[in-house]
Motif scaffolding. Structure first.
Motif, PDB file in Angstrom:
ATOM      1  N   LYS A  76      60.013  11.906  37.537  1.00 18.92           N
ATOM      2  CA  LYS A  76      59.672  11.314  38.826  1.00 18.92           C
ATOM      3  C   LYS A  76      58.294  11.774  39.302  1.00 18.92           C
ATOM      4  CE  LYS A  76      64.329  10.553  40.637  1.00 18.92           C
ATOM      5  NZ  LYS A  76      65.274  10.850  41.732  1.00 18.92           N
ATOM      6  N   LEU A  77      57.981  13.041  39.088  1.00 21.01           N
ATOM      7  CA  LEU A  77      56.695  13.573  39.504  1.00 21.01           C
ATOM      8  C   LEU A  77      55.566  12.898  38.736  1.00 21.01           C
ATOM      9  CD1 LEU A  77      55.209  15.578  41.286  1.00 21.01           C
ATOM     10  CD2 LEU A  77      55.498  17.308  39.504  1.00 21.01           C
ATOM     11  N   SER A  78      55.784  12.656  37.455  1.00 21.76           N
ATOM     12  CA  SER A  78      54.779  12.006  36.635  1.00 21.76           C
ATOM     13  C   SER A  78      54.497  10.589  37.141  1.00 21.76           C
ATOM     14  CB  SER A  78      55.242  11.946  35.174  1.00 21.76           C
ATOM     15  OG  SER A  78      54.326  11.236  34.381  1.00 21.76           O
ATOM     16  N   VAL A  79      55.565   9.860  37.476  1.00 20.18           N
ATOM     17  CA  VAL A  79      55.401   8.494  37.987  1.00 20.18           C
ATOM     18  C   VAL A  79      54.661   8.503  39.314  1.00 20.18           C
ATOM     19  CG1 VAL A  79      56.632   6.490  38.895  1.00 20.18           C
ATOM     20  CG2 VAL A  79      57.415   7.580  36.779  1.00 20.18           C
ATOM     21  N   GLU A  80      55.051   9.432  40.208  1.00 20.56           N
ATOM     22  CA  GLU A  80      54.405   9.504  41.522  1.00 20.56           C
ATOM     23  C   GLU A  80      52.926   9.853  41.398  1.00 20.56           C
ATOM     24  OE1 GLU A  80      55.603   8.509  44.173  1.00 20.56           O
ATOM     25  OE2 GLU A  80      57.744   8.398  43.769  1.00 20.56           O
ATOM     26  N   LYS A  81      52.608  10.752  40.473  1.00 14.56           N
ATOM     27  CA  LYS A  81      51.202  11.120  40.275  1.00 14.56           C
ATOM     28  C   LYS A  81      50.398   9.952  39.716  1.00 14.56           C
ATOM     29  CE  LYS A  81      51.389  16.159  39.865  1.00 14.56           C
ATOM     30  NZ  LYS A  81      51.140  17.334  39.012  1.00 14.56           N
ATOM     31  N   GLN A  82      51.014   9.196  38.821  1.00 15.52           N
ATOM     32  CA  GLN A  82      50.338   8.023  38.272  1.00 15.52           C
ATOM     33  C   GLN A  82      50.065   7.000  39.369  1.00 15.52           C
ATOM     34  OE1 GLN A  82      52.952   6.757  35.147  1.00 15.52           O
ATOM     35  NE2 GLN A  82      52.029   8.104  33.621  1.00 15.52           N
ATOM     36  N   GLU A  83      51.044   6.793  40.244  1.00 16.55           N
ATOM     37  CA  GLU A  83      50.871   5.845  41.340  1.00 16.55           C
ATOM     38  C   GLU A  83      49.816   6.334  42.323  1.00 16.55           C
ATOM     39  OE1 GLU A  83      54.775   5.382  42.899  1.00 16.55           O
ATOM     40  OE2 GLU A  83      55.415   3.973  41.337  1.00 16.55           O
ATOM     41  N   TYR A  84      49.759   7.644  42.538  1.00 19.23           N
ATOM     42  CA  TYR A  84      48.738   8.222  43.418  1.00 19.23           C
ATOM     43  C   TYR A  84      47.343   7.996  42.826  1.00 19.23           C
ATOM     44  CZ  TYR A  84      45.679  11.799  45.398  1.00 19.23           C
ATOM     45  OH  TYR A  84      44.612  12.456  45.958  1.00 19.23           O
ATOM     46  N   LEU A  85      47.205   8.270  41.515  1.00 20.85           N
ATOM     47  CA  LEU A  85      45.912   8.091  40.852  1.00 20.85           C
ATOM     48  C   LEU A  85      45.485   6.627  40.861  1.00 20.85           C
ATOM     49  CD1 LEU A  85      46.307  10.510  37.807  1.00 20.85           C
ATOM     50  CD2 LEU A  85      44.776  10.787  39.772  1.00 20.85           C
ATOM     51  N   ALA A  86      46.457   5.723  40.682  1.00 21.47           N
ATOM     52  CA  ALA A  86      46.149   4.295  40.707  1.00 21.47           C
ATOM     53  C   ALA A  86      45.646   3.877  42.085  1.00 21.47           C
ATOM     54  CB  ALA A  86      47.381   3.487  40.329  1.00 21.47           C
ATOM     55  N   ALA A  87      46.320   4.368  43.140  1.00 21.70           N
ATOM     56  CA  ALA A  87      45.908   4.049  44.510  1.00 21.70           C
ATOM     57  C   ALA A  87      44.524   4.611  44.805  1.00 21.70           C
ATOM     58  CB  ALA A  87      46.930   4.604  45.506  1.00 21.70           C
ATOM     59  N   LYS A  88      44.264   5.813  44.331  1.00 21.26           N
ATOM     60  CA  LYS A  88      42.960   6.439  44.540  1.00 21.26           C
ATOM     61  C   LYS A  88      41.860   5.652  43.817  1.00 21.26           C
ATOM     62  CE  LYS A  88      40.526  10.869  44.027  1.00 21.26           C
ATOM     63  NZ  LYS A  88      40.616  12.254  43.523  1.00 21.26           N
ATOM     64  N   HIS A  89      42.183   5.205  42.621  1.00 24.60           N
ATOM     65  CA  HIS A  89      41.224   4.453  41.820  1.00 24.60           C
ATOM     66  C   HIS A  89      40.857   3.141  42.505  1.00 24.60           C
ATOM     67  CE1 HIS A  89      39.114   3.289  38.230  1.00 24.60           C
ATOM     68  NE2 HIS A  89      39.849   2.208  38.077  1.00 24.60           N
ATOM     69  N   LYS A  90      41.842   2.430  43.028  1.00 23.02           N
ATOM     70  CA  LYS A  90      41.596   1.166  43.711  1.00 23.02           C
ATOM     71  C   LYS A  90      40.774   1.380  44.982  1.00 23.02           C
ATOM     72  CE  LYS A  90      45.162  -1.595  44.031  1.00 23.02           C
ATOM     73  NZ  LYS A  90      46.571  -2.008  44.246  1.00 23.02           N
ATOM     74  N   LEU A  91      41.029   2.482  45.676  1.00 23.60           N
ATOM     75  CA  LEU A  91      40.269   2.801  46.884  1.00 23.60           C
ATOM     76  C   LEU A  91      38.804   3.051  46.535  1.00 23.60           C
ATOM     77  CD1 LEU A  91      40.174   3.405  49.919  1.00 23.60           C
ATOM     78  CD2 LEU A  91      40.833   5.766  49.393  1.00 23.60           C
ATOM     79  N   GLU A  92      38.562   3.777  45.454  1.00 25.70           N
ATOM     80  CA  GLU A  92      37.187   4.049  45.026  1.00 25.70           C
ATOM     81  C   GLU A  92      36.451   2.762  44.664  1.00 25.70           C
ATOM     82  OE1 GLU A  92      37.833   6.781  41.879  1.00 25.70           O
ATOM     83  OE2 GLU A  92      38.031   8.538  43.185  1.00 25.70           O
ATOM     84  N   GLU A  93      37.149   1.827  44.000  1.00 34.80           N
ATOM     85  CA  GLU A  93      36.554   0.540  43.655  1.00 34.80           C
ATOM     86  C   GLU A  93      36.178  -0.232  44.916  1.00 34.80           C
ATOM     87  OE1 GLU A  93      35.681  -1.000  40.815  1.00 34.80           O
ATOM     88  OE2 GLU A  93      36.108   0.847  39.717  1.00 34.80           O
ATOM     89  N   ALA A  94      37.072  -0.228  45.903  1.00 37.00           N
ATOM     90  CA  ALA A  94      36.819  -0.940  47.158  1.00 37.00           C
ATOM     91  C   ALA A  94      35.634  -0.333  47.904  1.00 37.00           C
ATOM     92  CB  ALA A  94      38.068  -0.926  48.036  1.00 37.00           C
ATOM     93  N   LYS A  95      35.520   1.008  47.868  1.00 38.81           N
ATOM     94  CA  LYS A  95      34.393   1.671  48.533  1.00 38.81           C
ATOM     95  C   LYS A  95      33.071   1.292  47.871  1.00 38.81           C
ATOM     96  CE  LYS A  95      36.759   5.729  50.453  1.00 38.81           C
ATOM     97  NZ  LYS A  95      36.918   7.209  50.386  1.00 38.81           N
ATOM     98  N   LYS A  96      33.069   1.204  46.553  1.00 34.73           N
ATOM     99  CA  LYS A  96      31.857   0.793  45.847  1.00 34.73           C
ATOM    100  C   LYS A  96      31.458  -0.629  46.244  1.00 34.73           C
ATOM    101  CE  LYS A  96      33.165   1.941  41.567  1.00 34.73           C
ATOM    102  NZ  LYS A  96      33.110   2.079  40.095  1.00 34.73           N
TER     103      LYS A  96
END
Length: 312
Positions: A76-96
């Motif tokens: 479960k922790l692995s899945v949650e971390k993956q989802e966190y990283l995905a959300a962070k990645h999308k936010l960085e793309e939007a900021k760019k």
């Protein structure tokens, strides 16, 4: 004297067309900026939520306890971390994207400042033209000015077509780079699924990273292409839903980290990139046809004007 004022009118018509184009582009960028600000707020909220989910599993809590007892805590922790990283990645793309839009708006605003007196200058030239027609002794003066006006509008439009074509070619170049990287990732991914080992996986991920950079560049250039099409799309009779094309790479950016090892994701991204490349190619081809047609029309007008002048 006729030649001099004709050249000035042709030049100022080009400036007026650019002024209208830049004003339309600026308004369109304002709409995009509002949309990206809204998306950033949503993504920041989602990132906060995903971070809280990770923290819940990492600290002592009933959720943590039940997950540990059931033997699924690490999963479960692995899945949650993956989802966190995905959300962070999308936010960085939007900021760019927001930074790119801000920069583009500043550049257009600077160009508009340089053209702020274009309308006044045009009206002054028109008054001069009227006086010259009234005082001229030749019956061909008005016809020459009429042809010069057509010549100016066509030249300005041809320049806009050329700029749109170049913008479209830039999109195609970025898409082709992405397609090449995705094809390599697809090939290495197939080998990886057959047990290629750690190095195979690393090479596959390297090509995925390269594809992502090219796709982001393609989206940026697609936005610039869309702005160039604002001024020529209706006249060139080109029908295209550019907003859908701007969003095509969202599939690639959405959750790719969480889906990193899935070969199907690479295959679908490759197919979408190829489809978009074909759509852009079709639009550019239509613009090139218009470019050739308007150049032929311009040549006819110039020849007609030259024929009249030679008779004077």
């Amino acid at each position: 004297m006729f030649s001099e004022i004709n050249e000035q009118l042709i030049e100022i018509q080009g400036h007026l067309r650019k002024k209208d184009k830049y004003e339309a582009q600026l308004e369109d960028y304002k709409d995009e900026l509002e949309a990206i600000e809204h998306r950033l707020a949503q993504l920041e909220s989602r990132l906060q939520s995903e971070q809280e989910d990770v923290e819940k599993l990492e600290r002592f809590s009933l959720t943590n306890l039940f997950a540990t007892l059931s033997g699924k805590k690490d999963e479960k922790l692995s899945v949650e971390k993956q989802e966190y990283l995905a959300a962070k990645h999308k936010l960085e793309e939007a900021k760019k994207t927001r930074v790119e839009i801000d920069d583009a708006m500043i550049l257009i605003s600077e160009k508009l400042i340089q053209l702020e007196n274009a309308e006044y200058r045009y009206q002054q030239l028109l008054k001069q033209k009227e006086e010259m027609i009234k005082t001229s002794s030749t019956p061909y003066t008005e016809k020459i000015f009429e042809l010069s006006s057509l010549e100016g509008r066509l030249q300005a439009y041809i320049i806009e077509l050329d700029e749109a074509i170049n913008a479209g070619q830039n999109v195609k170049n970025s898409l082709q780079k992405a397609i090449t990287s995705l094809e390599k990732a697809e090939n290495w991914g197939t080998w990886d699924m057959l047990g290629g080992g750690t190095i195979t996986g690393m090479v596959k991920h390297q090509h995925i990273d390269e594809a992502e950079k090219s796709l982001h560049q393609a989206q940026t250039r697609m936005r610039q292409f869309q702005k160039e099409l604002l001024d020529v799309q209706e006249t060139a009779q080109i029908e295209v839903n550019i907003s859908d094309m701007l969003k095509f790479a969202d599939f690639f950016f959405d959750g790719f980290i969480a889906d990193y090892m899935v070969q199907g994701k690479i295959n679908r991204s490759l197919e979408q990139a190829k489809q978009q490349n074909e759509r852009v190619h079709t639009i550019v081809q239509g613009l090139e046809n218009q470019y050739d047609e308007k150049n032929r029309e311009l040549k006819r007008i110039q020849q007609e004007k030259q024929h009249i002048i030679e008779k004077l």
